[in-house]
Structure formats: structure tokens, C-alpha cells
Design a protein around this motif. Structure first.
Motif, PDB file in Angstrom:
ATOM      1  N   LYS A 213      80.657  40.937 -46.741  1.00 27.24           N
ATOM      2  CA  LYS A 213      80.732  41.442 -48.118  1.00 27.24           C
ATOM      3  C   LYS A 213      81.981  40.921 -48.820  1.00 27.24           C
ATOM      4  O   LYS A 213      81.955  40.591 -50.011  1.00 27.24           O
ATOM      5  CB  LYS A 213      80.721  42.974 -48.109  1.00 27.24           C
ATOM      6  CG  LYS A 213      80.680  43.592 -49.503  1.00 27.24           C
ATOM      7  CD  LYS A 213      80.559  45.095 -49.448  1.00 27.24           C
ATOM      8  CE  LYS A 213      80.459  45.692 -50.858  1.00 27.24           C
ATOM      9  NZ  LYS A 213      80.325  47.160 -50.828  1.00 27.24           N
ATOM     10  N   ALA A 229      73.085  43.318 -46.947  1.00 29.21           N
ATOM     11  CA  ALA A 229      72.987  43.944 -48.266  1.00 29.21           C
ATOM     12  C   ALA A 229      72.253  45.276 -48.176  1.00 29.21           C
ATOM     13  O   ALA A 229      72.666  46.276 -48.785  1.00 29.21           O
ATOM     14  CB  ALA A 229      72.273  43.005 -49.236  1.00 29.21           C
ATOM     15  N   ASP A 232      74.315  47.972 -46.610  1.00 27.33           N
ATOM     16  CA  ASP A 232      75.374  48.447 -47.505  1.00 27.33           C
ATOM     17  C   ASP A 232      74.804  49.219 -48.697  1.00 27.33           C
ATOM     18  O   ASP A 232      75.545  49.602 -49.599  1.00 27.33           O
ATOM     19  CB  ASP A 232      76.193  47.246 -47.992  1.00 27.33           C
ATOM     20  CG  ASP A 232      77.533  47.660 -48.567  1.00 27.33           C
ATOM     21  OD1 ASP A 232      78.189  48.542 -47.975  1.00 27.33           O
ATOM     22  OD2 ASP A 232      77.922  47.116 -49.620  1.00 27.33           O
ATOM     23  N   GLU A 234      72.768  48.033 -50.979  1.00 25.80           N
ATOM     24  CA  GLU A 234      72.495  47.172 -52.127  1.00 25.80           C
ATOM     25  C   GLU A 234      71.048  46.678 -52.050  1.00 25.80           C
ATOM     26  O   GLU A 234      70.764  45.499 -51.811  1.00 25.80           O
ATOM     27  CB  GLU A 234      73.476  46.002 -52.155  1.00 25.80           C
ATOM     28  CG  GLU A 234      74.925  46.436 -52.274  1.00 25.80           C
ATOM     29  CD  GLU A 234      75.891  45.261 -52.242  1.00 25.80           C
ATOM     30  OE1 GLU A 234      75.432  44.108 -52.046  1.00 25.80           O
ATOM     31  OE2 GLU A 234      77.107  45.495 -52.398  1.00 25.80           O
ATOM     32  N   TRP A 235      70.109  47.595 -52.290  1.00 25.09           N
ATOM     33  CA  TRP A 235      68.701  47.295 -52.082  1.00 25.09           C
ATOM     34  C   TRP A 235      68.171  46.271 -53.080  1.00 25.09           C
ATOM     35  O   TRP A 235      67.323  45.430 -52.740  1.00 25.09           O
ATOM     36  CB  TRP A 235      67.886  48.582 -52.170  1.00 25.09           C
ATOM     37  CG  TRP A 235      68.181  49.499 -51.016  1.00 25.09           C
ATOM     38  CD1 TRP A 235      69.001  50.573 -51.024  1.00 25.09           C
ATOM     39  CD2 TRP A 235      67.670  49.380 -49.690  1.00 25.09           C
ATOM     40  NE1 TRP A 235      69.056  51.146 -49.770  1.00 25.09           N
ATOM     41  CE2 TRP A 235      68.228  50.431 -48.929  1.00 25.09           C
ATOM     42  CE3 TRP A 235      66.795  48.500 -49.066  1.00 25.09           C
ATOM     43  CZ2 TRP A 235      67.942  50.627 -47.590  1.00 25.09           C
ATOM     44  CZ3 TRP A 235      66.505  48.689 -47.717  1.00 25.09           C
ATOM     45  CH2 TRP A 235      67.072  49.739 -46.993  1.00 25.09           C
ATOM     46  N   GLU A 236      68.642  46.312 -54.310  1.00 26.01           N
ATOM     47  CA  GLU A 236      68.174  45.343 -55.294  1.00 26.01           C
ATOM     48  C   GLU A 236      68.600  43.926 -54.907  1.00 26.01           C
ATOM     49  O   GLU A 236      67.817  42.970 -55.017  1.00 26.01           O
ATOM     50  CB  GLU A 236      68.714  45.709 -56.684  1.00 26.01           C
ATOM     51  CG  GLU A 236      68.107  46.977 -57.267  1.00 26.01           C
ATOM     52  CD  GLU A 236      68.593  47.231 -58.686  1.00 26.01           C
ATOM     53  OE1 GLU A 236      69.346  46.376 -59.204  1.00 26.01           O
ATOM     54  OE2 GLU A 236      68.226  48.269 -59.248  1.00 26.01           O
ATOM     55  N   ASN A 237      69.826  43.805 -54.478  1.00 22.38           N
ATOM     56  CA  ASN A 237      70.328  42.501 -54.044  1.00 22.38           C
ATOM     57  C   ASN A 237      69.533  42.008 -52.838  1.00 22.38           C
ATOM     58  O   ASN A 237      69.149  40.833 -52.762  1.00 22.38           O
ATOM     59  CB  ASN A 237      71.823  42.611 -53.711  1.00 22.38           C
ATOM     60  CG  ASN A 237      72.443  41.273 -53.383  1.00 22.38           C
ATOM     61  OD1 ASN A 237      71.844  40.228 -53.617  1.00 22.38           O
ATOM     62  ND2 ASN A 237      73.648  41.297 -52.830  1.00 22.38           N
TER      63      ASN A 237
END
Length: 540
Positions: A213, A229, A232, A234-237
Motif C-alpha cells: 500500500k 486492495a 484493506d 478498498e473494494w472498488e479499487n
């Protein structure tokens, strides 16, 4: 010939190599059993442990700084000063390793005189060693503090990664992680990706993801980026990266299907389990576990067995994994013993019979009754032979067995177990009169344990080769010459391959390997290997 795999033993190497044919034998007292490299790494009381560096306390105020007109001239002539130029990347390679030379006995120049391509090939092609003594020496070489060959910095990086990969292949994931971290996980994408693969198997991937990250450039692997991702939050990423990989064909269909279920679990409720890929990798293994389809490890490479040591796995899976890793010398023997004695056997047959036999033996040993001990010992030993865990058993129980007044077959068995333990010298010197074992004369076994020339040459080919290695040794002169040319690491890897051929029945290779080990000063390895060849064969 069937041989067993088991614990590690520390190796001592003379700092100065002797002339060809002469052995430099370590003079450590026989009563002190050497710690294994794996045990040493986990010990808080390791021998010869480096002492803390003393930090000087602030001293009294310094004398006043001279005024500019008081200072001596900074130059003595008007000539241009001499400047030494050293090309970048040509300096002294840094030392990489977890065990200092004062413990291993190996010099920091272990790899210095070798070609990097030769070393990489030797490490990669080394067979799965069958003798515990050979396994021990391999771990010691891989973990020893040493500098890479002189040359490009990339050569040292490649050697470090090769050492880490071999450790991981053996199942020693904790040392492998420590070594790659010491080498520098941010050194290159190759370093980071190797760190990530081992972390996935060891269950420590959160640290790797946190590093990624902060430094996204460390990997080009789309699977790692998606996984970290998502971990962490950050599901959209993660979904965007997955879509790009899918559209551009950057991952195979099997991996895409795994990540699809990982990212969209609601869409696959009630769906049939995914087929297991033919070529497993750490990321796929962890994804199967994450989506609720954990895979058995018994048919996967040894490194995957480490996952079954966690409390998430059932007791039987933990036992099977511990046995497998102990045979490879990648797990301390006490860990296996702790699992064997954790609870009562859940059933009978197979591994449960071994658990029951070991527990009965421990109970008998605690009673101090020679008859009970003899009866339980015979059953426990047969169980350990079945699992090829004789060395682990010997390391755990040999010392206590030597204190019991056994008779007959049990006495001979206790003698053999003592010779297979790290305290083999003490067993050989304290046992009198000498019992025979498995058709081997007790006097012959004692001579080998003490590094002496046996009086009688046996008729058996392998035993005769051992006799010759201790009486009329013929070491490999090319390997000795390599060791004297700062190619000691390469020479050791070659002699390990030769020793493995000998352990599998090649008598000339066995004699040559043992003689070379002794000439290199690796006396402990030579003696233990010879005893293991003699005592781990099926009884006649």
C-alpha cells in the motif's frame, strides 16, 4: 534402502582448510549436544550468542574548539590530492544470513569464489535429501551469514532469492521469511513477490499488503494487487483492477474464477465447488481457503503443510503436517512431541496408533520400570520407523533411555537410539559392554561414532564403504580444491548430492562423500551420516 528423515544438527567447520586428505575435527566436548539450526533460531539461550553492543554514555564536556588561527593547515602542498574511484556495484557485498559464523563455523567467504550461475543451478537441482545429517548441513549452509560472489549487486540478490526459495521448498517458512526480509523486500519486485508468496503460506500476508500500500510499484502481479486492495477494504479499487485484468486477459481462467468468487461471494451461494488447479500456487491456495473451500495439503508441495499447523486445522491434519515437516527437518522435534501428547487418540490405526504408542512409552519412561519401558520402547520404535521419524524420537528420548538399566534387545535398541541422537559420542563412550544392533558389531558402531578406524571391514557394501572412509579415505580432490578457492559453499552442495547418492545405495559415492566431508572438517556430519546409513536400514 529406506532411510529416515528427521531433526537437524549444528555443523562445525574449521576456519582453515587442511591439506587434501587431512580432516580438521572439531574439539567440542562430546557431552554437549549441538543445537540444530532451526532450534537455534527459536532459542533464547543460543550458544555463542552475540553480546549486546555497548553504547557509550555522554562524556564530560569536550575541550574548546581551537580558533581558526590555531588550527593546523589542512593541506601540505599545492598538488592535487589522490582520488580513489570505486565503480558502483563493485564494492564488498553485504553479508546475508541468520546464523553467525561463530555458530555455524562457516566463513563469510562461503560463496565468494563461485560463479553465480553455478550456485543457482546447484541450489535448484539439489535432490530431496534422505539423510537427516545431510538435511542439517544444507540448512546450515543456506542460513549461514555469508557474502555473495564478487560481481554485480544483482548476483547477490539472485543468490539470496535462491536460498529463500530452497528454504521454502523444504517447508522452513519462518527462516525463509526472515532471510528475504533481511535481503530487503523492497529491493526489487522479485524480492517482494517472493516475500508475498511465502507470507500467504505462513498466514502473515497483512504485513506484505501494508508494505505494498505504501509502495505500489513493488509488484506487477495483478492478483496481489486485487487481493491486498480487498483485504484493506478498498473494494472498488480491487473490482476495477479485477475488471482490467479480466478484459486484458492478464490472468488465466482458473485464477479469474477464484478472484470472482473472492470479490463477489453473494453471487455464488450454493454454486458447485471450483475444480482444483493442477499447478497450485500460494495465492490460489489462500483464495480457496478464503472462499470457504480449504484444500487438503497432503498431496501439495511440503511448504503448504505449514498451513495445517494452525489451530484452524483439525488435530489429525496438524499431526500429519507436523510429521511431514519433521521428516524434512523443518520443524523442531518438541513441536511434534507437543502435538503427539496434546490429547487422547481419537481412533485407531495409522497415525492414531503412533500417537498411542508414543504416549504409552512416555508413561512407561516416567515410571522408571525397565520391563515396562522395554515393552513400550519396542512398540514406539516400530511406530516411529513406520513414519520415518527415528531421528526425532532419538533426539527427544535418547538421554533418558541411557539412564535406564535395560537388558537384551531393549539394551541394543537403546544403544542404537543413542547413536542416532546428537549425543552419539557420549553414548559410544559410556556404553559398556557394547551390544550389537541390526547385525552391526557394537565395536564397529563405536569406532564410527568416535571417528576412529574400525578394526574389521564388514562384508556389506555400504558398511565397507564407511569402513574405508574412516581408515583409507579418498576424498574428492576437486571439491577440496574448490573449497580452498573460496568456493566452499559450492563444494558442500556438491558433496551433499554425492552423499545422497551414497545413502540410496551407491557405495563408492558414500565412501567418497564421507571422506570428503571429513577432509573439509565437517566431522560431525560425516559421523552422523555414517551412523544413520548403518542404523536406519530395515533390521535383518
Amino acid at each position: 534402502m529406506r532411510t529416515a528423515k528427521g531433526c537437524l544438527s549444528a555443523v562445525a567447520l574449521s576456519a582453515v582448510l587442511a591439506a587434501p586428505g587431512q580432516a580438521e575435527i572439531d574439539d567440542a566436548p562430546p557431552s554437549r549436544a549441538p543445537l540444530s539450526v532451526i532450534d537455534w533460531l527459536g532459542s533464547n539461550t543460543a550458544p555463542s550468542e552475540p553480546q549486546p553492543v555497548a553504547v557509550p554514555r555522554p562524556g564530560p564536556p569536550q575541550a574548546r574548539r581551537p580558533r581558526p588561527d590555531d588550527q593546523p593547515p589542512v593541506v601540505k602542498s599545492a598538488l592535487a590530492p589522490q582520488i580513489t574511484v570505486t565503480p558502483l556495484g563493485k564494492g564488498q557485498p553485504r553479508e546475508i544470513g541468520l546464523v553467525p559464523g561463530k555458530v555455524t563455523g562457516l566463513p563469510a567467504s562461503l560463496w565468494r569464489g563461485s560463479e553465480i550461475d553455478d550456485l543457482l543451478r546447484l541450489i535448484e537441482r539439489l535432490p530431496d535429501l534422505s539423510l537427516p545429517a545431510a538435511q542439517s548441513l544444507l540448512y546450515t549452509v543456506l542460513l549461514a551469514e555469508a557474502r555473495a560472489p564478487q560481481g554485480k549487486a544483482a548476483d547477490g540478490d539472485a543468490l539470496a532469492r535462491a536460498r529463500v526459495r530452497k528454504l521454502a521448498q523444504l517447508g522452513a517458512l519462518d527462516p525463509a521469511l526472515s532471510l528475504i526480509e533481511q535481503a530487503g523486500v523492497a529491493t526489487s519486485p522479485e524480492h517482494f513477490d517472493l516475500w508475498m508468496q511465502i507470507s500467504l503460506l505462513n498466514g502473515t500476508e497483512d504485513r506484505a499488503c501494508a508494505t505494498l500500500k505504501k509502495s505500489p510499484h513493488l509488484t506487477r502481479d495483478y492478483g496481489t494487487r486485487i487481493f491486498c486492495a480487498a483485504r484493506d477494504g478498498e473494494w472498488e479499487n480491487a473490482a476495477l483492477t479485477f475488471g482490467s485484468a479480466q478484459a486484458l486477459g492478464l490472468m488465466n481462467e482458473t485464477t479469474l474464477a477464484l478472484f470472482d468468487r473472492f470479490l463477489h461471494p453473494d453471487l455464488f451461494e450454493g454454486a458447485a465447488p471450483l475444480p482444483v488447479p493442477r499447478d497450485m500456487d500460494p495465492m490460489s491456495f489462500r483464495l480457496f481457503e478464503t472462499i470457504g473451500e480449504p484444500l487438503p495439503t497432503r498431496n501439495l508441495p511440503r511448504a503448504y503443510a505449514v498451513a495445517d499447523l494452525r489451530d484452524l486445522a483439525g488435530w489429525k491434519s496438524q499431526l500429519e503436517a507436523a510429521e511431514r515437516l519433521t521428516r524434512a527437518g523443518a520443524l523442531p522435534d518438541n513441536h511434534l512431541l507437543g502435538l503427539y501428547t496434546a490429547r487422547d487418540p481419537a481412533a485407531s490405526g495409522g497415525i492414531w496408533d503412533r500417537v498411542a504408542a508414543l504416549q504409552r512409552f512416555e508413561t512407561a519412561l516416567a515410571s522408571g520400570d525397565p520391563e515396562q519401558i522395554a515393552k513400550a520402547l519396542d512398540r514406539a520404535w516400530e511406530a516411529m520407523r513406520e513414519a520415518e521419524l527415528e531421528i526425532a524420537f532419538a533426539t527427544l528420548f535418547a538421554e533418558k533411555l541411557q539412564q535406564v538399566a535395560l537388558t537384551g534387545r531393549a539394551r541394543g535398541l537403546a544403544f542404537a537410539i543413542g547413536l542416532l541422537s546428537p549425543a552419539y559420542e557420549a553414548t559410544a563412550t559410556q556404553t559398556d559392554p557394547l551390544p550389537d544392533y541390526a547385525g552391526h558389531d557394537g565395536a564397529f558402531l563405536r569406532a564410527v561414532a568416535l571417528g576412529e578406524a574400525p578394526a574389521r571391514r564388514p562384508g556389506d557394501d555400504l558398511a565397507a564403504a564407511i569402513h574405508d572412509a574412516f581408515t583409507t579415505p579418498e576424498p574428492r580432490t576437486d571439491l577440496l580444491a574448490g573449497a580452498r578457492s573460496e568456493q566452499l559453499g559450492a563444494s558442500i552442495l556438491r558433496v551433499l548430492a554425492l552423499l545422497d547418492d551414497g545413502a540410496r545405495g551407491d557405495a563408492p559415492a558414500l565412501g567418497s562423500a564421507l571422506a570428503t566431508l571429513r577432509a573439509l572438517g565437517l566431522e560431525d556430519t560425516a559421523r552422523r551420516a555414517a551412523l544413520q546409513v548403518l542404523l536406519l536400514r530395515p533390521e535383518t
